[in-house]
Scaffold this motif. Structure first.
Motif, PDB file in Angstrom:
ATOM      1  N   THR B 106       0.826  -1.213   0.000  1.00 60.96           N
ATOM      2  CA  THR B 106       0.000   0.000   0.000  1.00 60.96           C
ATOM      3  C   THR B 106       0.863   1.267   0.000  1.00 60.96           C
ATOM      4  O   THR B 106       0.546   2.237  -0.691  1.00 60.96           O
ATOM      5  N   VAL B 107       1.976   1.255   0.732  1.00 59.48           N
ATOM      6  CA  VAL B 107       2.839   2.463   0.756  1.00 59.48           C
ATOM      7  C   VAL B 107       3.392   2.779  -0.624  1.00 59.48           C
ATOM      8  O   VAL B 107       3.558   3.957  -0.975  1.00 59.48           O
ATOM      9  N   ASP B 109       1.847   2.047  -3.523  1.00 59.45           N
ATOM     10  CA  ASP B 109       0.730   2.630  -4.269  1.00 59.45           C
ATOM     11  C   ASP B 109       0.521   4.091  -3.884  1.00 59.45           C
ATOM     12  O   ASP B 109       0.276   4.945  -4.738  1.00 59.45           O
ATOM     13  N   ARG B 110       0.619   4.370  -2.586  1.00 62.96           N
ATOM     14  CA  ARG B 110       0.367   5.748  -2.133  1.00 62.96           C
ATOM     15  C   ARG B 110       1.452   6.706  -2.632  1.00 62.96           C
ATOM     16  O   ARG B 110       1.159   7.825  -3.050  1.00 62.96           O
ATOM     17  N   THR B 113       0.871   7.301  -6.294  1.00 62.83           N
ATOM     18  CA  THR B 113      -0.221   8.263  -6.484  1.00 62.83           C
ATOM     19  C   THR B 113       0.266   9.693  -6.231  1.00 62.83           C
ATOM     20  O   THR B 113      -0.158  10.636  -6.906  1.00 62.83           O
ATOM     21  N   ALA B 114       1.174   9.853  -5.269  1.00 61.02           N
ATOM     22  CA  ALA B 114       1.712  11.182  -4.965  1.00 61.02           C
ATOM     23  C   ALA B 114       2.683  11.662  -6.046  1.00 61.02           C
ATOM     24  O   ALA B 114       3.071  12.824  -6.069  1.00 61.02           O
ATOM     25  N   SER B 229       2.065  11.431   2.951  1.00 65.48           N
ATOM     26  CA  SER B 229       1.596  10.624   1.822  1.00 65.48           C
ATOM     27  C   SER B 229       1.284   9.181   2.192  1.00 65.48           C
ATOM     28  O   SER B 229       0.455   8.549   1.542  1.00 65.48           O
ATOM     29  N   ILE B 230       1.987   8.627   3.180  1.00 66.80           N
ATOM     30  CA  ILE B 230       1.834   7.187   3.431  1.00 66.80           C
ATOM     31  C   ILE B 230       0.941   6.856   4.620  1.00 66.80           C
ATOM     32  O   ILE B 230       0.529   5.709   4.784  1.00 66.80           O
ATOM     33  N   ASP B 234      -6.051   1.599   5.993  1.00 66.67           N
ATOM     34  CA  ASP B 234      -6.059   0.835   4.746  1.00 66.67           C
ATOM     35  C   ASP B 234      -6.929  -0.397   4.994  1.00 66.67           C
ATOM     36  O   ASP B 234      -6.681  -1.144   5.940  1.00 66.67           O
TER      37      ASP B 234
END
Lengths: 107, 488
Positions: B106-107, B109-110, B113-114, B229-230, B234
């Motif tokens: 997930t980190v 992906d985040r 996205t940023a 951002s992270i 989730d």
């Protein structure tokens, strides 16, 4: 505090015990490795006896790290990972099956 | 201007005013890595093509001035236990040497996205088990301040890379000091987040109830930008916390005057290197000059932190690493196997290094019938007391300050023969993880020409306060800006 300062009788885990535990956790190890591990394990476990100094009479064991609540999520159908992506890392395959050596009984 | 030496803050300014492009910045960082990493060995994988592809996408966003975050176009790398789709993720273990995850953590992906630019994967102690990076199955990482010394562990590759300007930041992972200890050894700012603040989905687990992902960067400011951002809940990690995320960057400039800083007396015992102690004492004086209120506090169960930490670690790691059996992914040694047990025994014998084997076996031992109560259950009870120590301390103060390690970085090979001596180097950093509290490592001086780190420890979810104190300290001092010669 180091183990030598702890004033406790030296604790010992012998090589046979190491081999027994190794088999339980499915680690193949050689005799000489078992010997070396046995010395290290004795010193490490002996160090843990430090905890015996602490009175934990009424203390409950920790069972969570943060104050996590029970988490529920809606029962919604979502696409899952494509089968081929999932199987890409399988070392031994037969088609869409994962292949392993014999699990039960004789051939 | 050498682009690879920029901080996130400086690079963001240049990117948004079009003085540099992300492709230029990323190329400069990659060139510097190819020149410098052969001396340091911080990277397991360098992803040149993937990096430039992401940099081009970031440049499109920057050109259109759309959807820009403080990390858009910023090159970074991650510890190799964080899953990256399509990019090898090894945990520095032979058992995962050729493993290519089918999904992202997930980190990742985040950060994607940023608009951040992933440039590679960093060396570590195998599965996070170690304090020096010498337990990597591939190679040792060297400390950029002295190539004969260790970078610390287990996020040693990440700390060495950030210190040597190979990437503007990194994501590390801290199970019992694995971000803070190497950050301290390499003069990097590193944040162990509150357990649950950052999703662990896609992090290859060492200790599921301790593991925390966090930023390693040039400053508290940069760490705040990454955390923004992270952080957050989730659905794929049931232990991630739903609590609101503060505006970390905005909170940085709040005055620290009047905040109460606790000095835990148990962390200032005999055995600390003189130069480490004097650096920490000078830092405390600086906090006083900044208007903070200093008071002594006690964490009475500190001595027991190390045995509690290692007992729970062995137990959980033993269970977590049962999945590596040569069946679904990773190394598989099935030749000559008469049955599936033989395949397990052979695969795990060849795939795991000695420290991993030690910990798996010790975990099974302390969990086994007859020993469970004496070791594992006892440890979980003392863990409750450790946690209560922190709760009591935080009634008297807003944060604690302590050294990250009793010494500066030791020599390669110095502690490899004796696992227990190696474990003892973690003495100051392990207690936070069983309690789940956050801790920020801030560079605070040098002893015998090697960096000294201090850690600020706060209550659950007080990352904003720790970053605010770290930022105030870094605005008044310049230790965090010092870089080794190889970083040029």
């Amino acid at each position: 505090m180091t183990p030598s300062e702890s004033n406790k009788p030296a604790f010992s885990i012998d090589a046979d015990m190491v081999k027994h535990v190794a088999f339980l956790v499915r680690l193949g190890i050689q005799d000489e490795e078992a010997q070396a591990f046995s010395h290290q394990f004795s010193a490490i476990i002996d160090y843990f006896h430090l905890l015996n100094e602490v009175d934990t009479g009424d203390v409950p064991p920790a069972c969570e790290t943060s104050n996590t609540r029970s988490v529920m999520r809606p029962d919604v159908i979502k696409p899952s990972m494509p089968r081929e992506d999932f199987l890409k890392n399988v070392p031994h395959r037969e088609g869409d099956y994962v292949q392993v050596p014999l699990v039960f009984g004789e051939e | 201007m050498q682009p690879h030496t920029l901080s996130i803050r400086e690079a963001h300014e240049l990117l948004t005013t079009k003085q540099i492009s992300s492709v230029e910045l990323t190329t400069a960082v990659l060139d510097h890595i190819h020149k410098t990493d052969p001396l340091i060995n911080a990277f397991v994988t360098i992803a040149d093509e993937l990096a430039l592809e992401q940099a081009r996408l970031a440049d499109q966003r920057l050109r259109q001035s759309e959807d820009i975050t403080p990390l858009t176009g910023i090159p970074f790398a991650v510890k190799d236990c964080i899953s990256t789709r399509g990019l090898r993720t090894t945990c520095s273990s032979k058992i995962l040497e050729n493993y290519i995850p089918p999904y992202n953590a997930t980190v990742i992906d985040r950060l994607s996205t940023a608009g951040a630019v992933l440039i590679g994967k960093q060396n570590m102690d195998e599965f996070g088990m170690g304090s020096s990076c010498e337990n990597s199955a591939f190679f040792d990482t060297h400390n950029p301040w002295d190539l004969e010394r260790v970078p610390g562990g287990s996020s040693g590759g990440s700390a060495a890379a950030v210190a040597a300007n190979m990437g503007l930041f990194a994501l590390g992972e801290d199970t019992g000091g694995s971000i803070r200890m190497p950050a301290g050894f390499c003069n990097v700012t590193g944040l162990k987040t509150t357990y649950g603040r950052v999703s662990r989905y896609g992090l290859i687990a060492l200790v599921s109830s301790f593991d925390s992902i966090g930023p390693m960067a040039r400053s508290a400011y940069d760490c705040a930008a990454v955390l923004q951002s992270i952080a957050g809940q989730d659905l794929k990690d049931a232990t991630s916390l739903p609590d609101p995320i503060p505006d970390y960057l905005k909170m940085l400039d709040k005055p620290v005057k009047g905040l109460r800083l606790g000095i835990p007396k148990e962390y200032f015992q005999a055995g600390m290197e003189a130069g480490v102690e004097s650096s920490i004492r000078e830092a405390i004086q600086k906090f006083e000059e900044l208007g903070m209120e200093i008071r002594e506090v006690s964490l009475p169960h500190t001595t027991y932190g190390l045995p509690v930490y290692y007992l729970v670690l062995f137990a959980e790691a033993s269970a977590n690493l049962a999945r590596f059996d040569g069946t679904r992914f990773g190394l598989s040694v099935a030749e000559g196997a008469e049955n599936v047990i033989d395949q397990y025994l052979q695969t795990r014998r060849e795939g795991f290094g000695p420290e991993v084997k030690r910990r798996i076996m010790l975990g099974a031992y302390v969990l086994s019938a007859g020993y469970y109560d004496a070791y594992y259950l006892k440890a979980q009870k003392v863990r409750t007391l450790l946690r209560q120590d922190f709760e009591a301390a935080f009634e008297q103060c807003d944060a604690l300050v302590a050294p990250t390690c009793p010494t500066t970085a030791f020599k390669l090979g110095e502690k490899t023969d004796d696992p227990l001596t190696m474990y003892l180097s973690d003495i100051y950093v392990v207690a936070t993880n069983p309690a789940g509290v956050p801790s920020l490592c801030v560079p605070c001086g040098f002893s015998n020409n090697m960096p000294v780190g201090m850690q600020l420890i706060g209550k659950h979810l007080s990352e904003d306060v720790l970053l605010q104190i770290g930022h105030a300290y870094q605005s008044a001092t310049d230790w965090h800006l010092k870089r080794p010669a190889v970083s040029k």
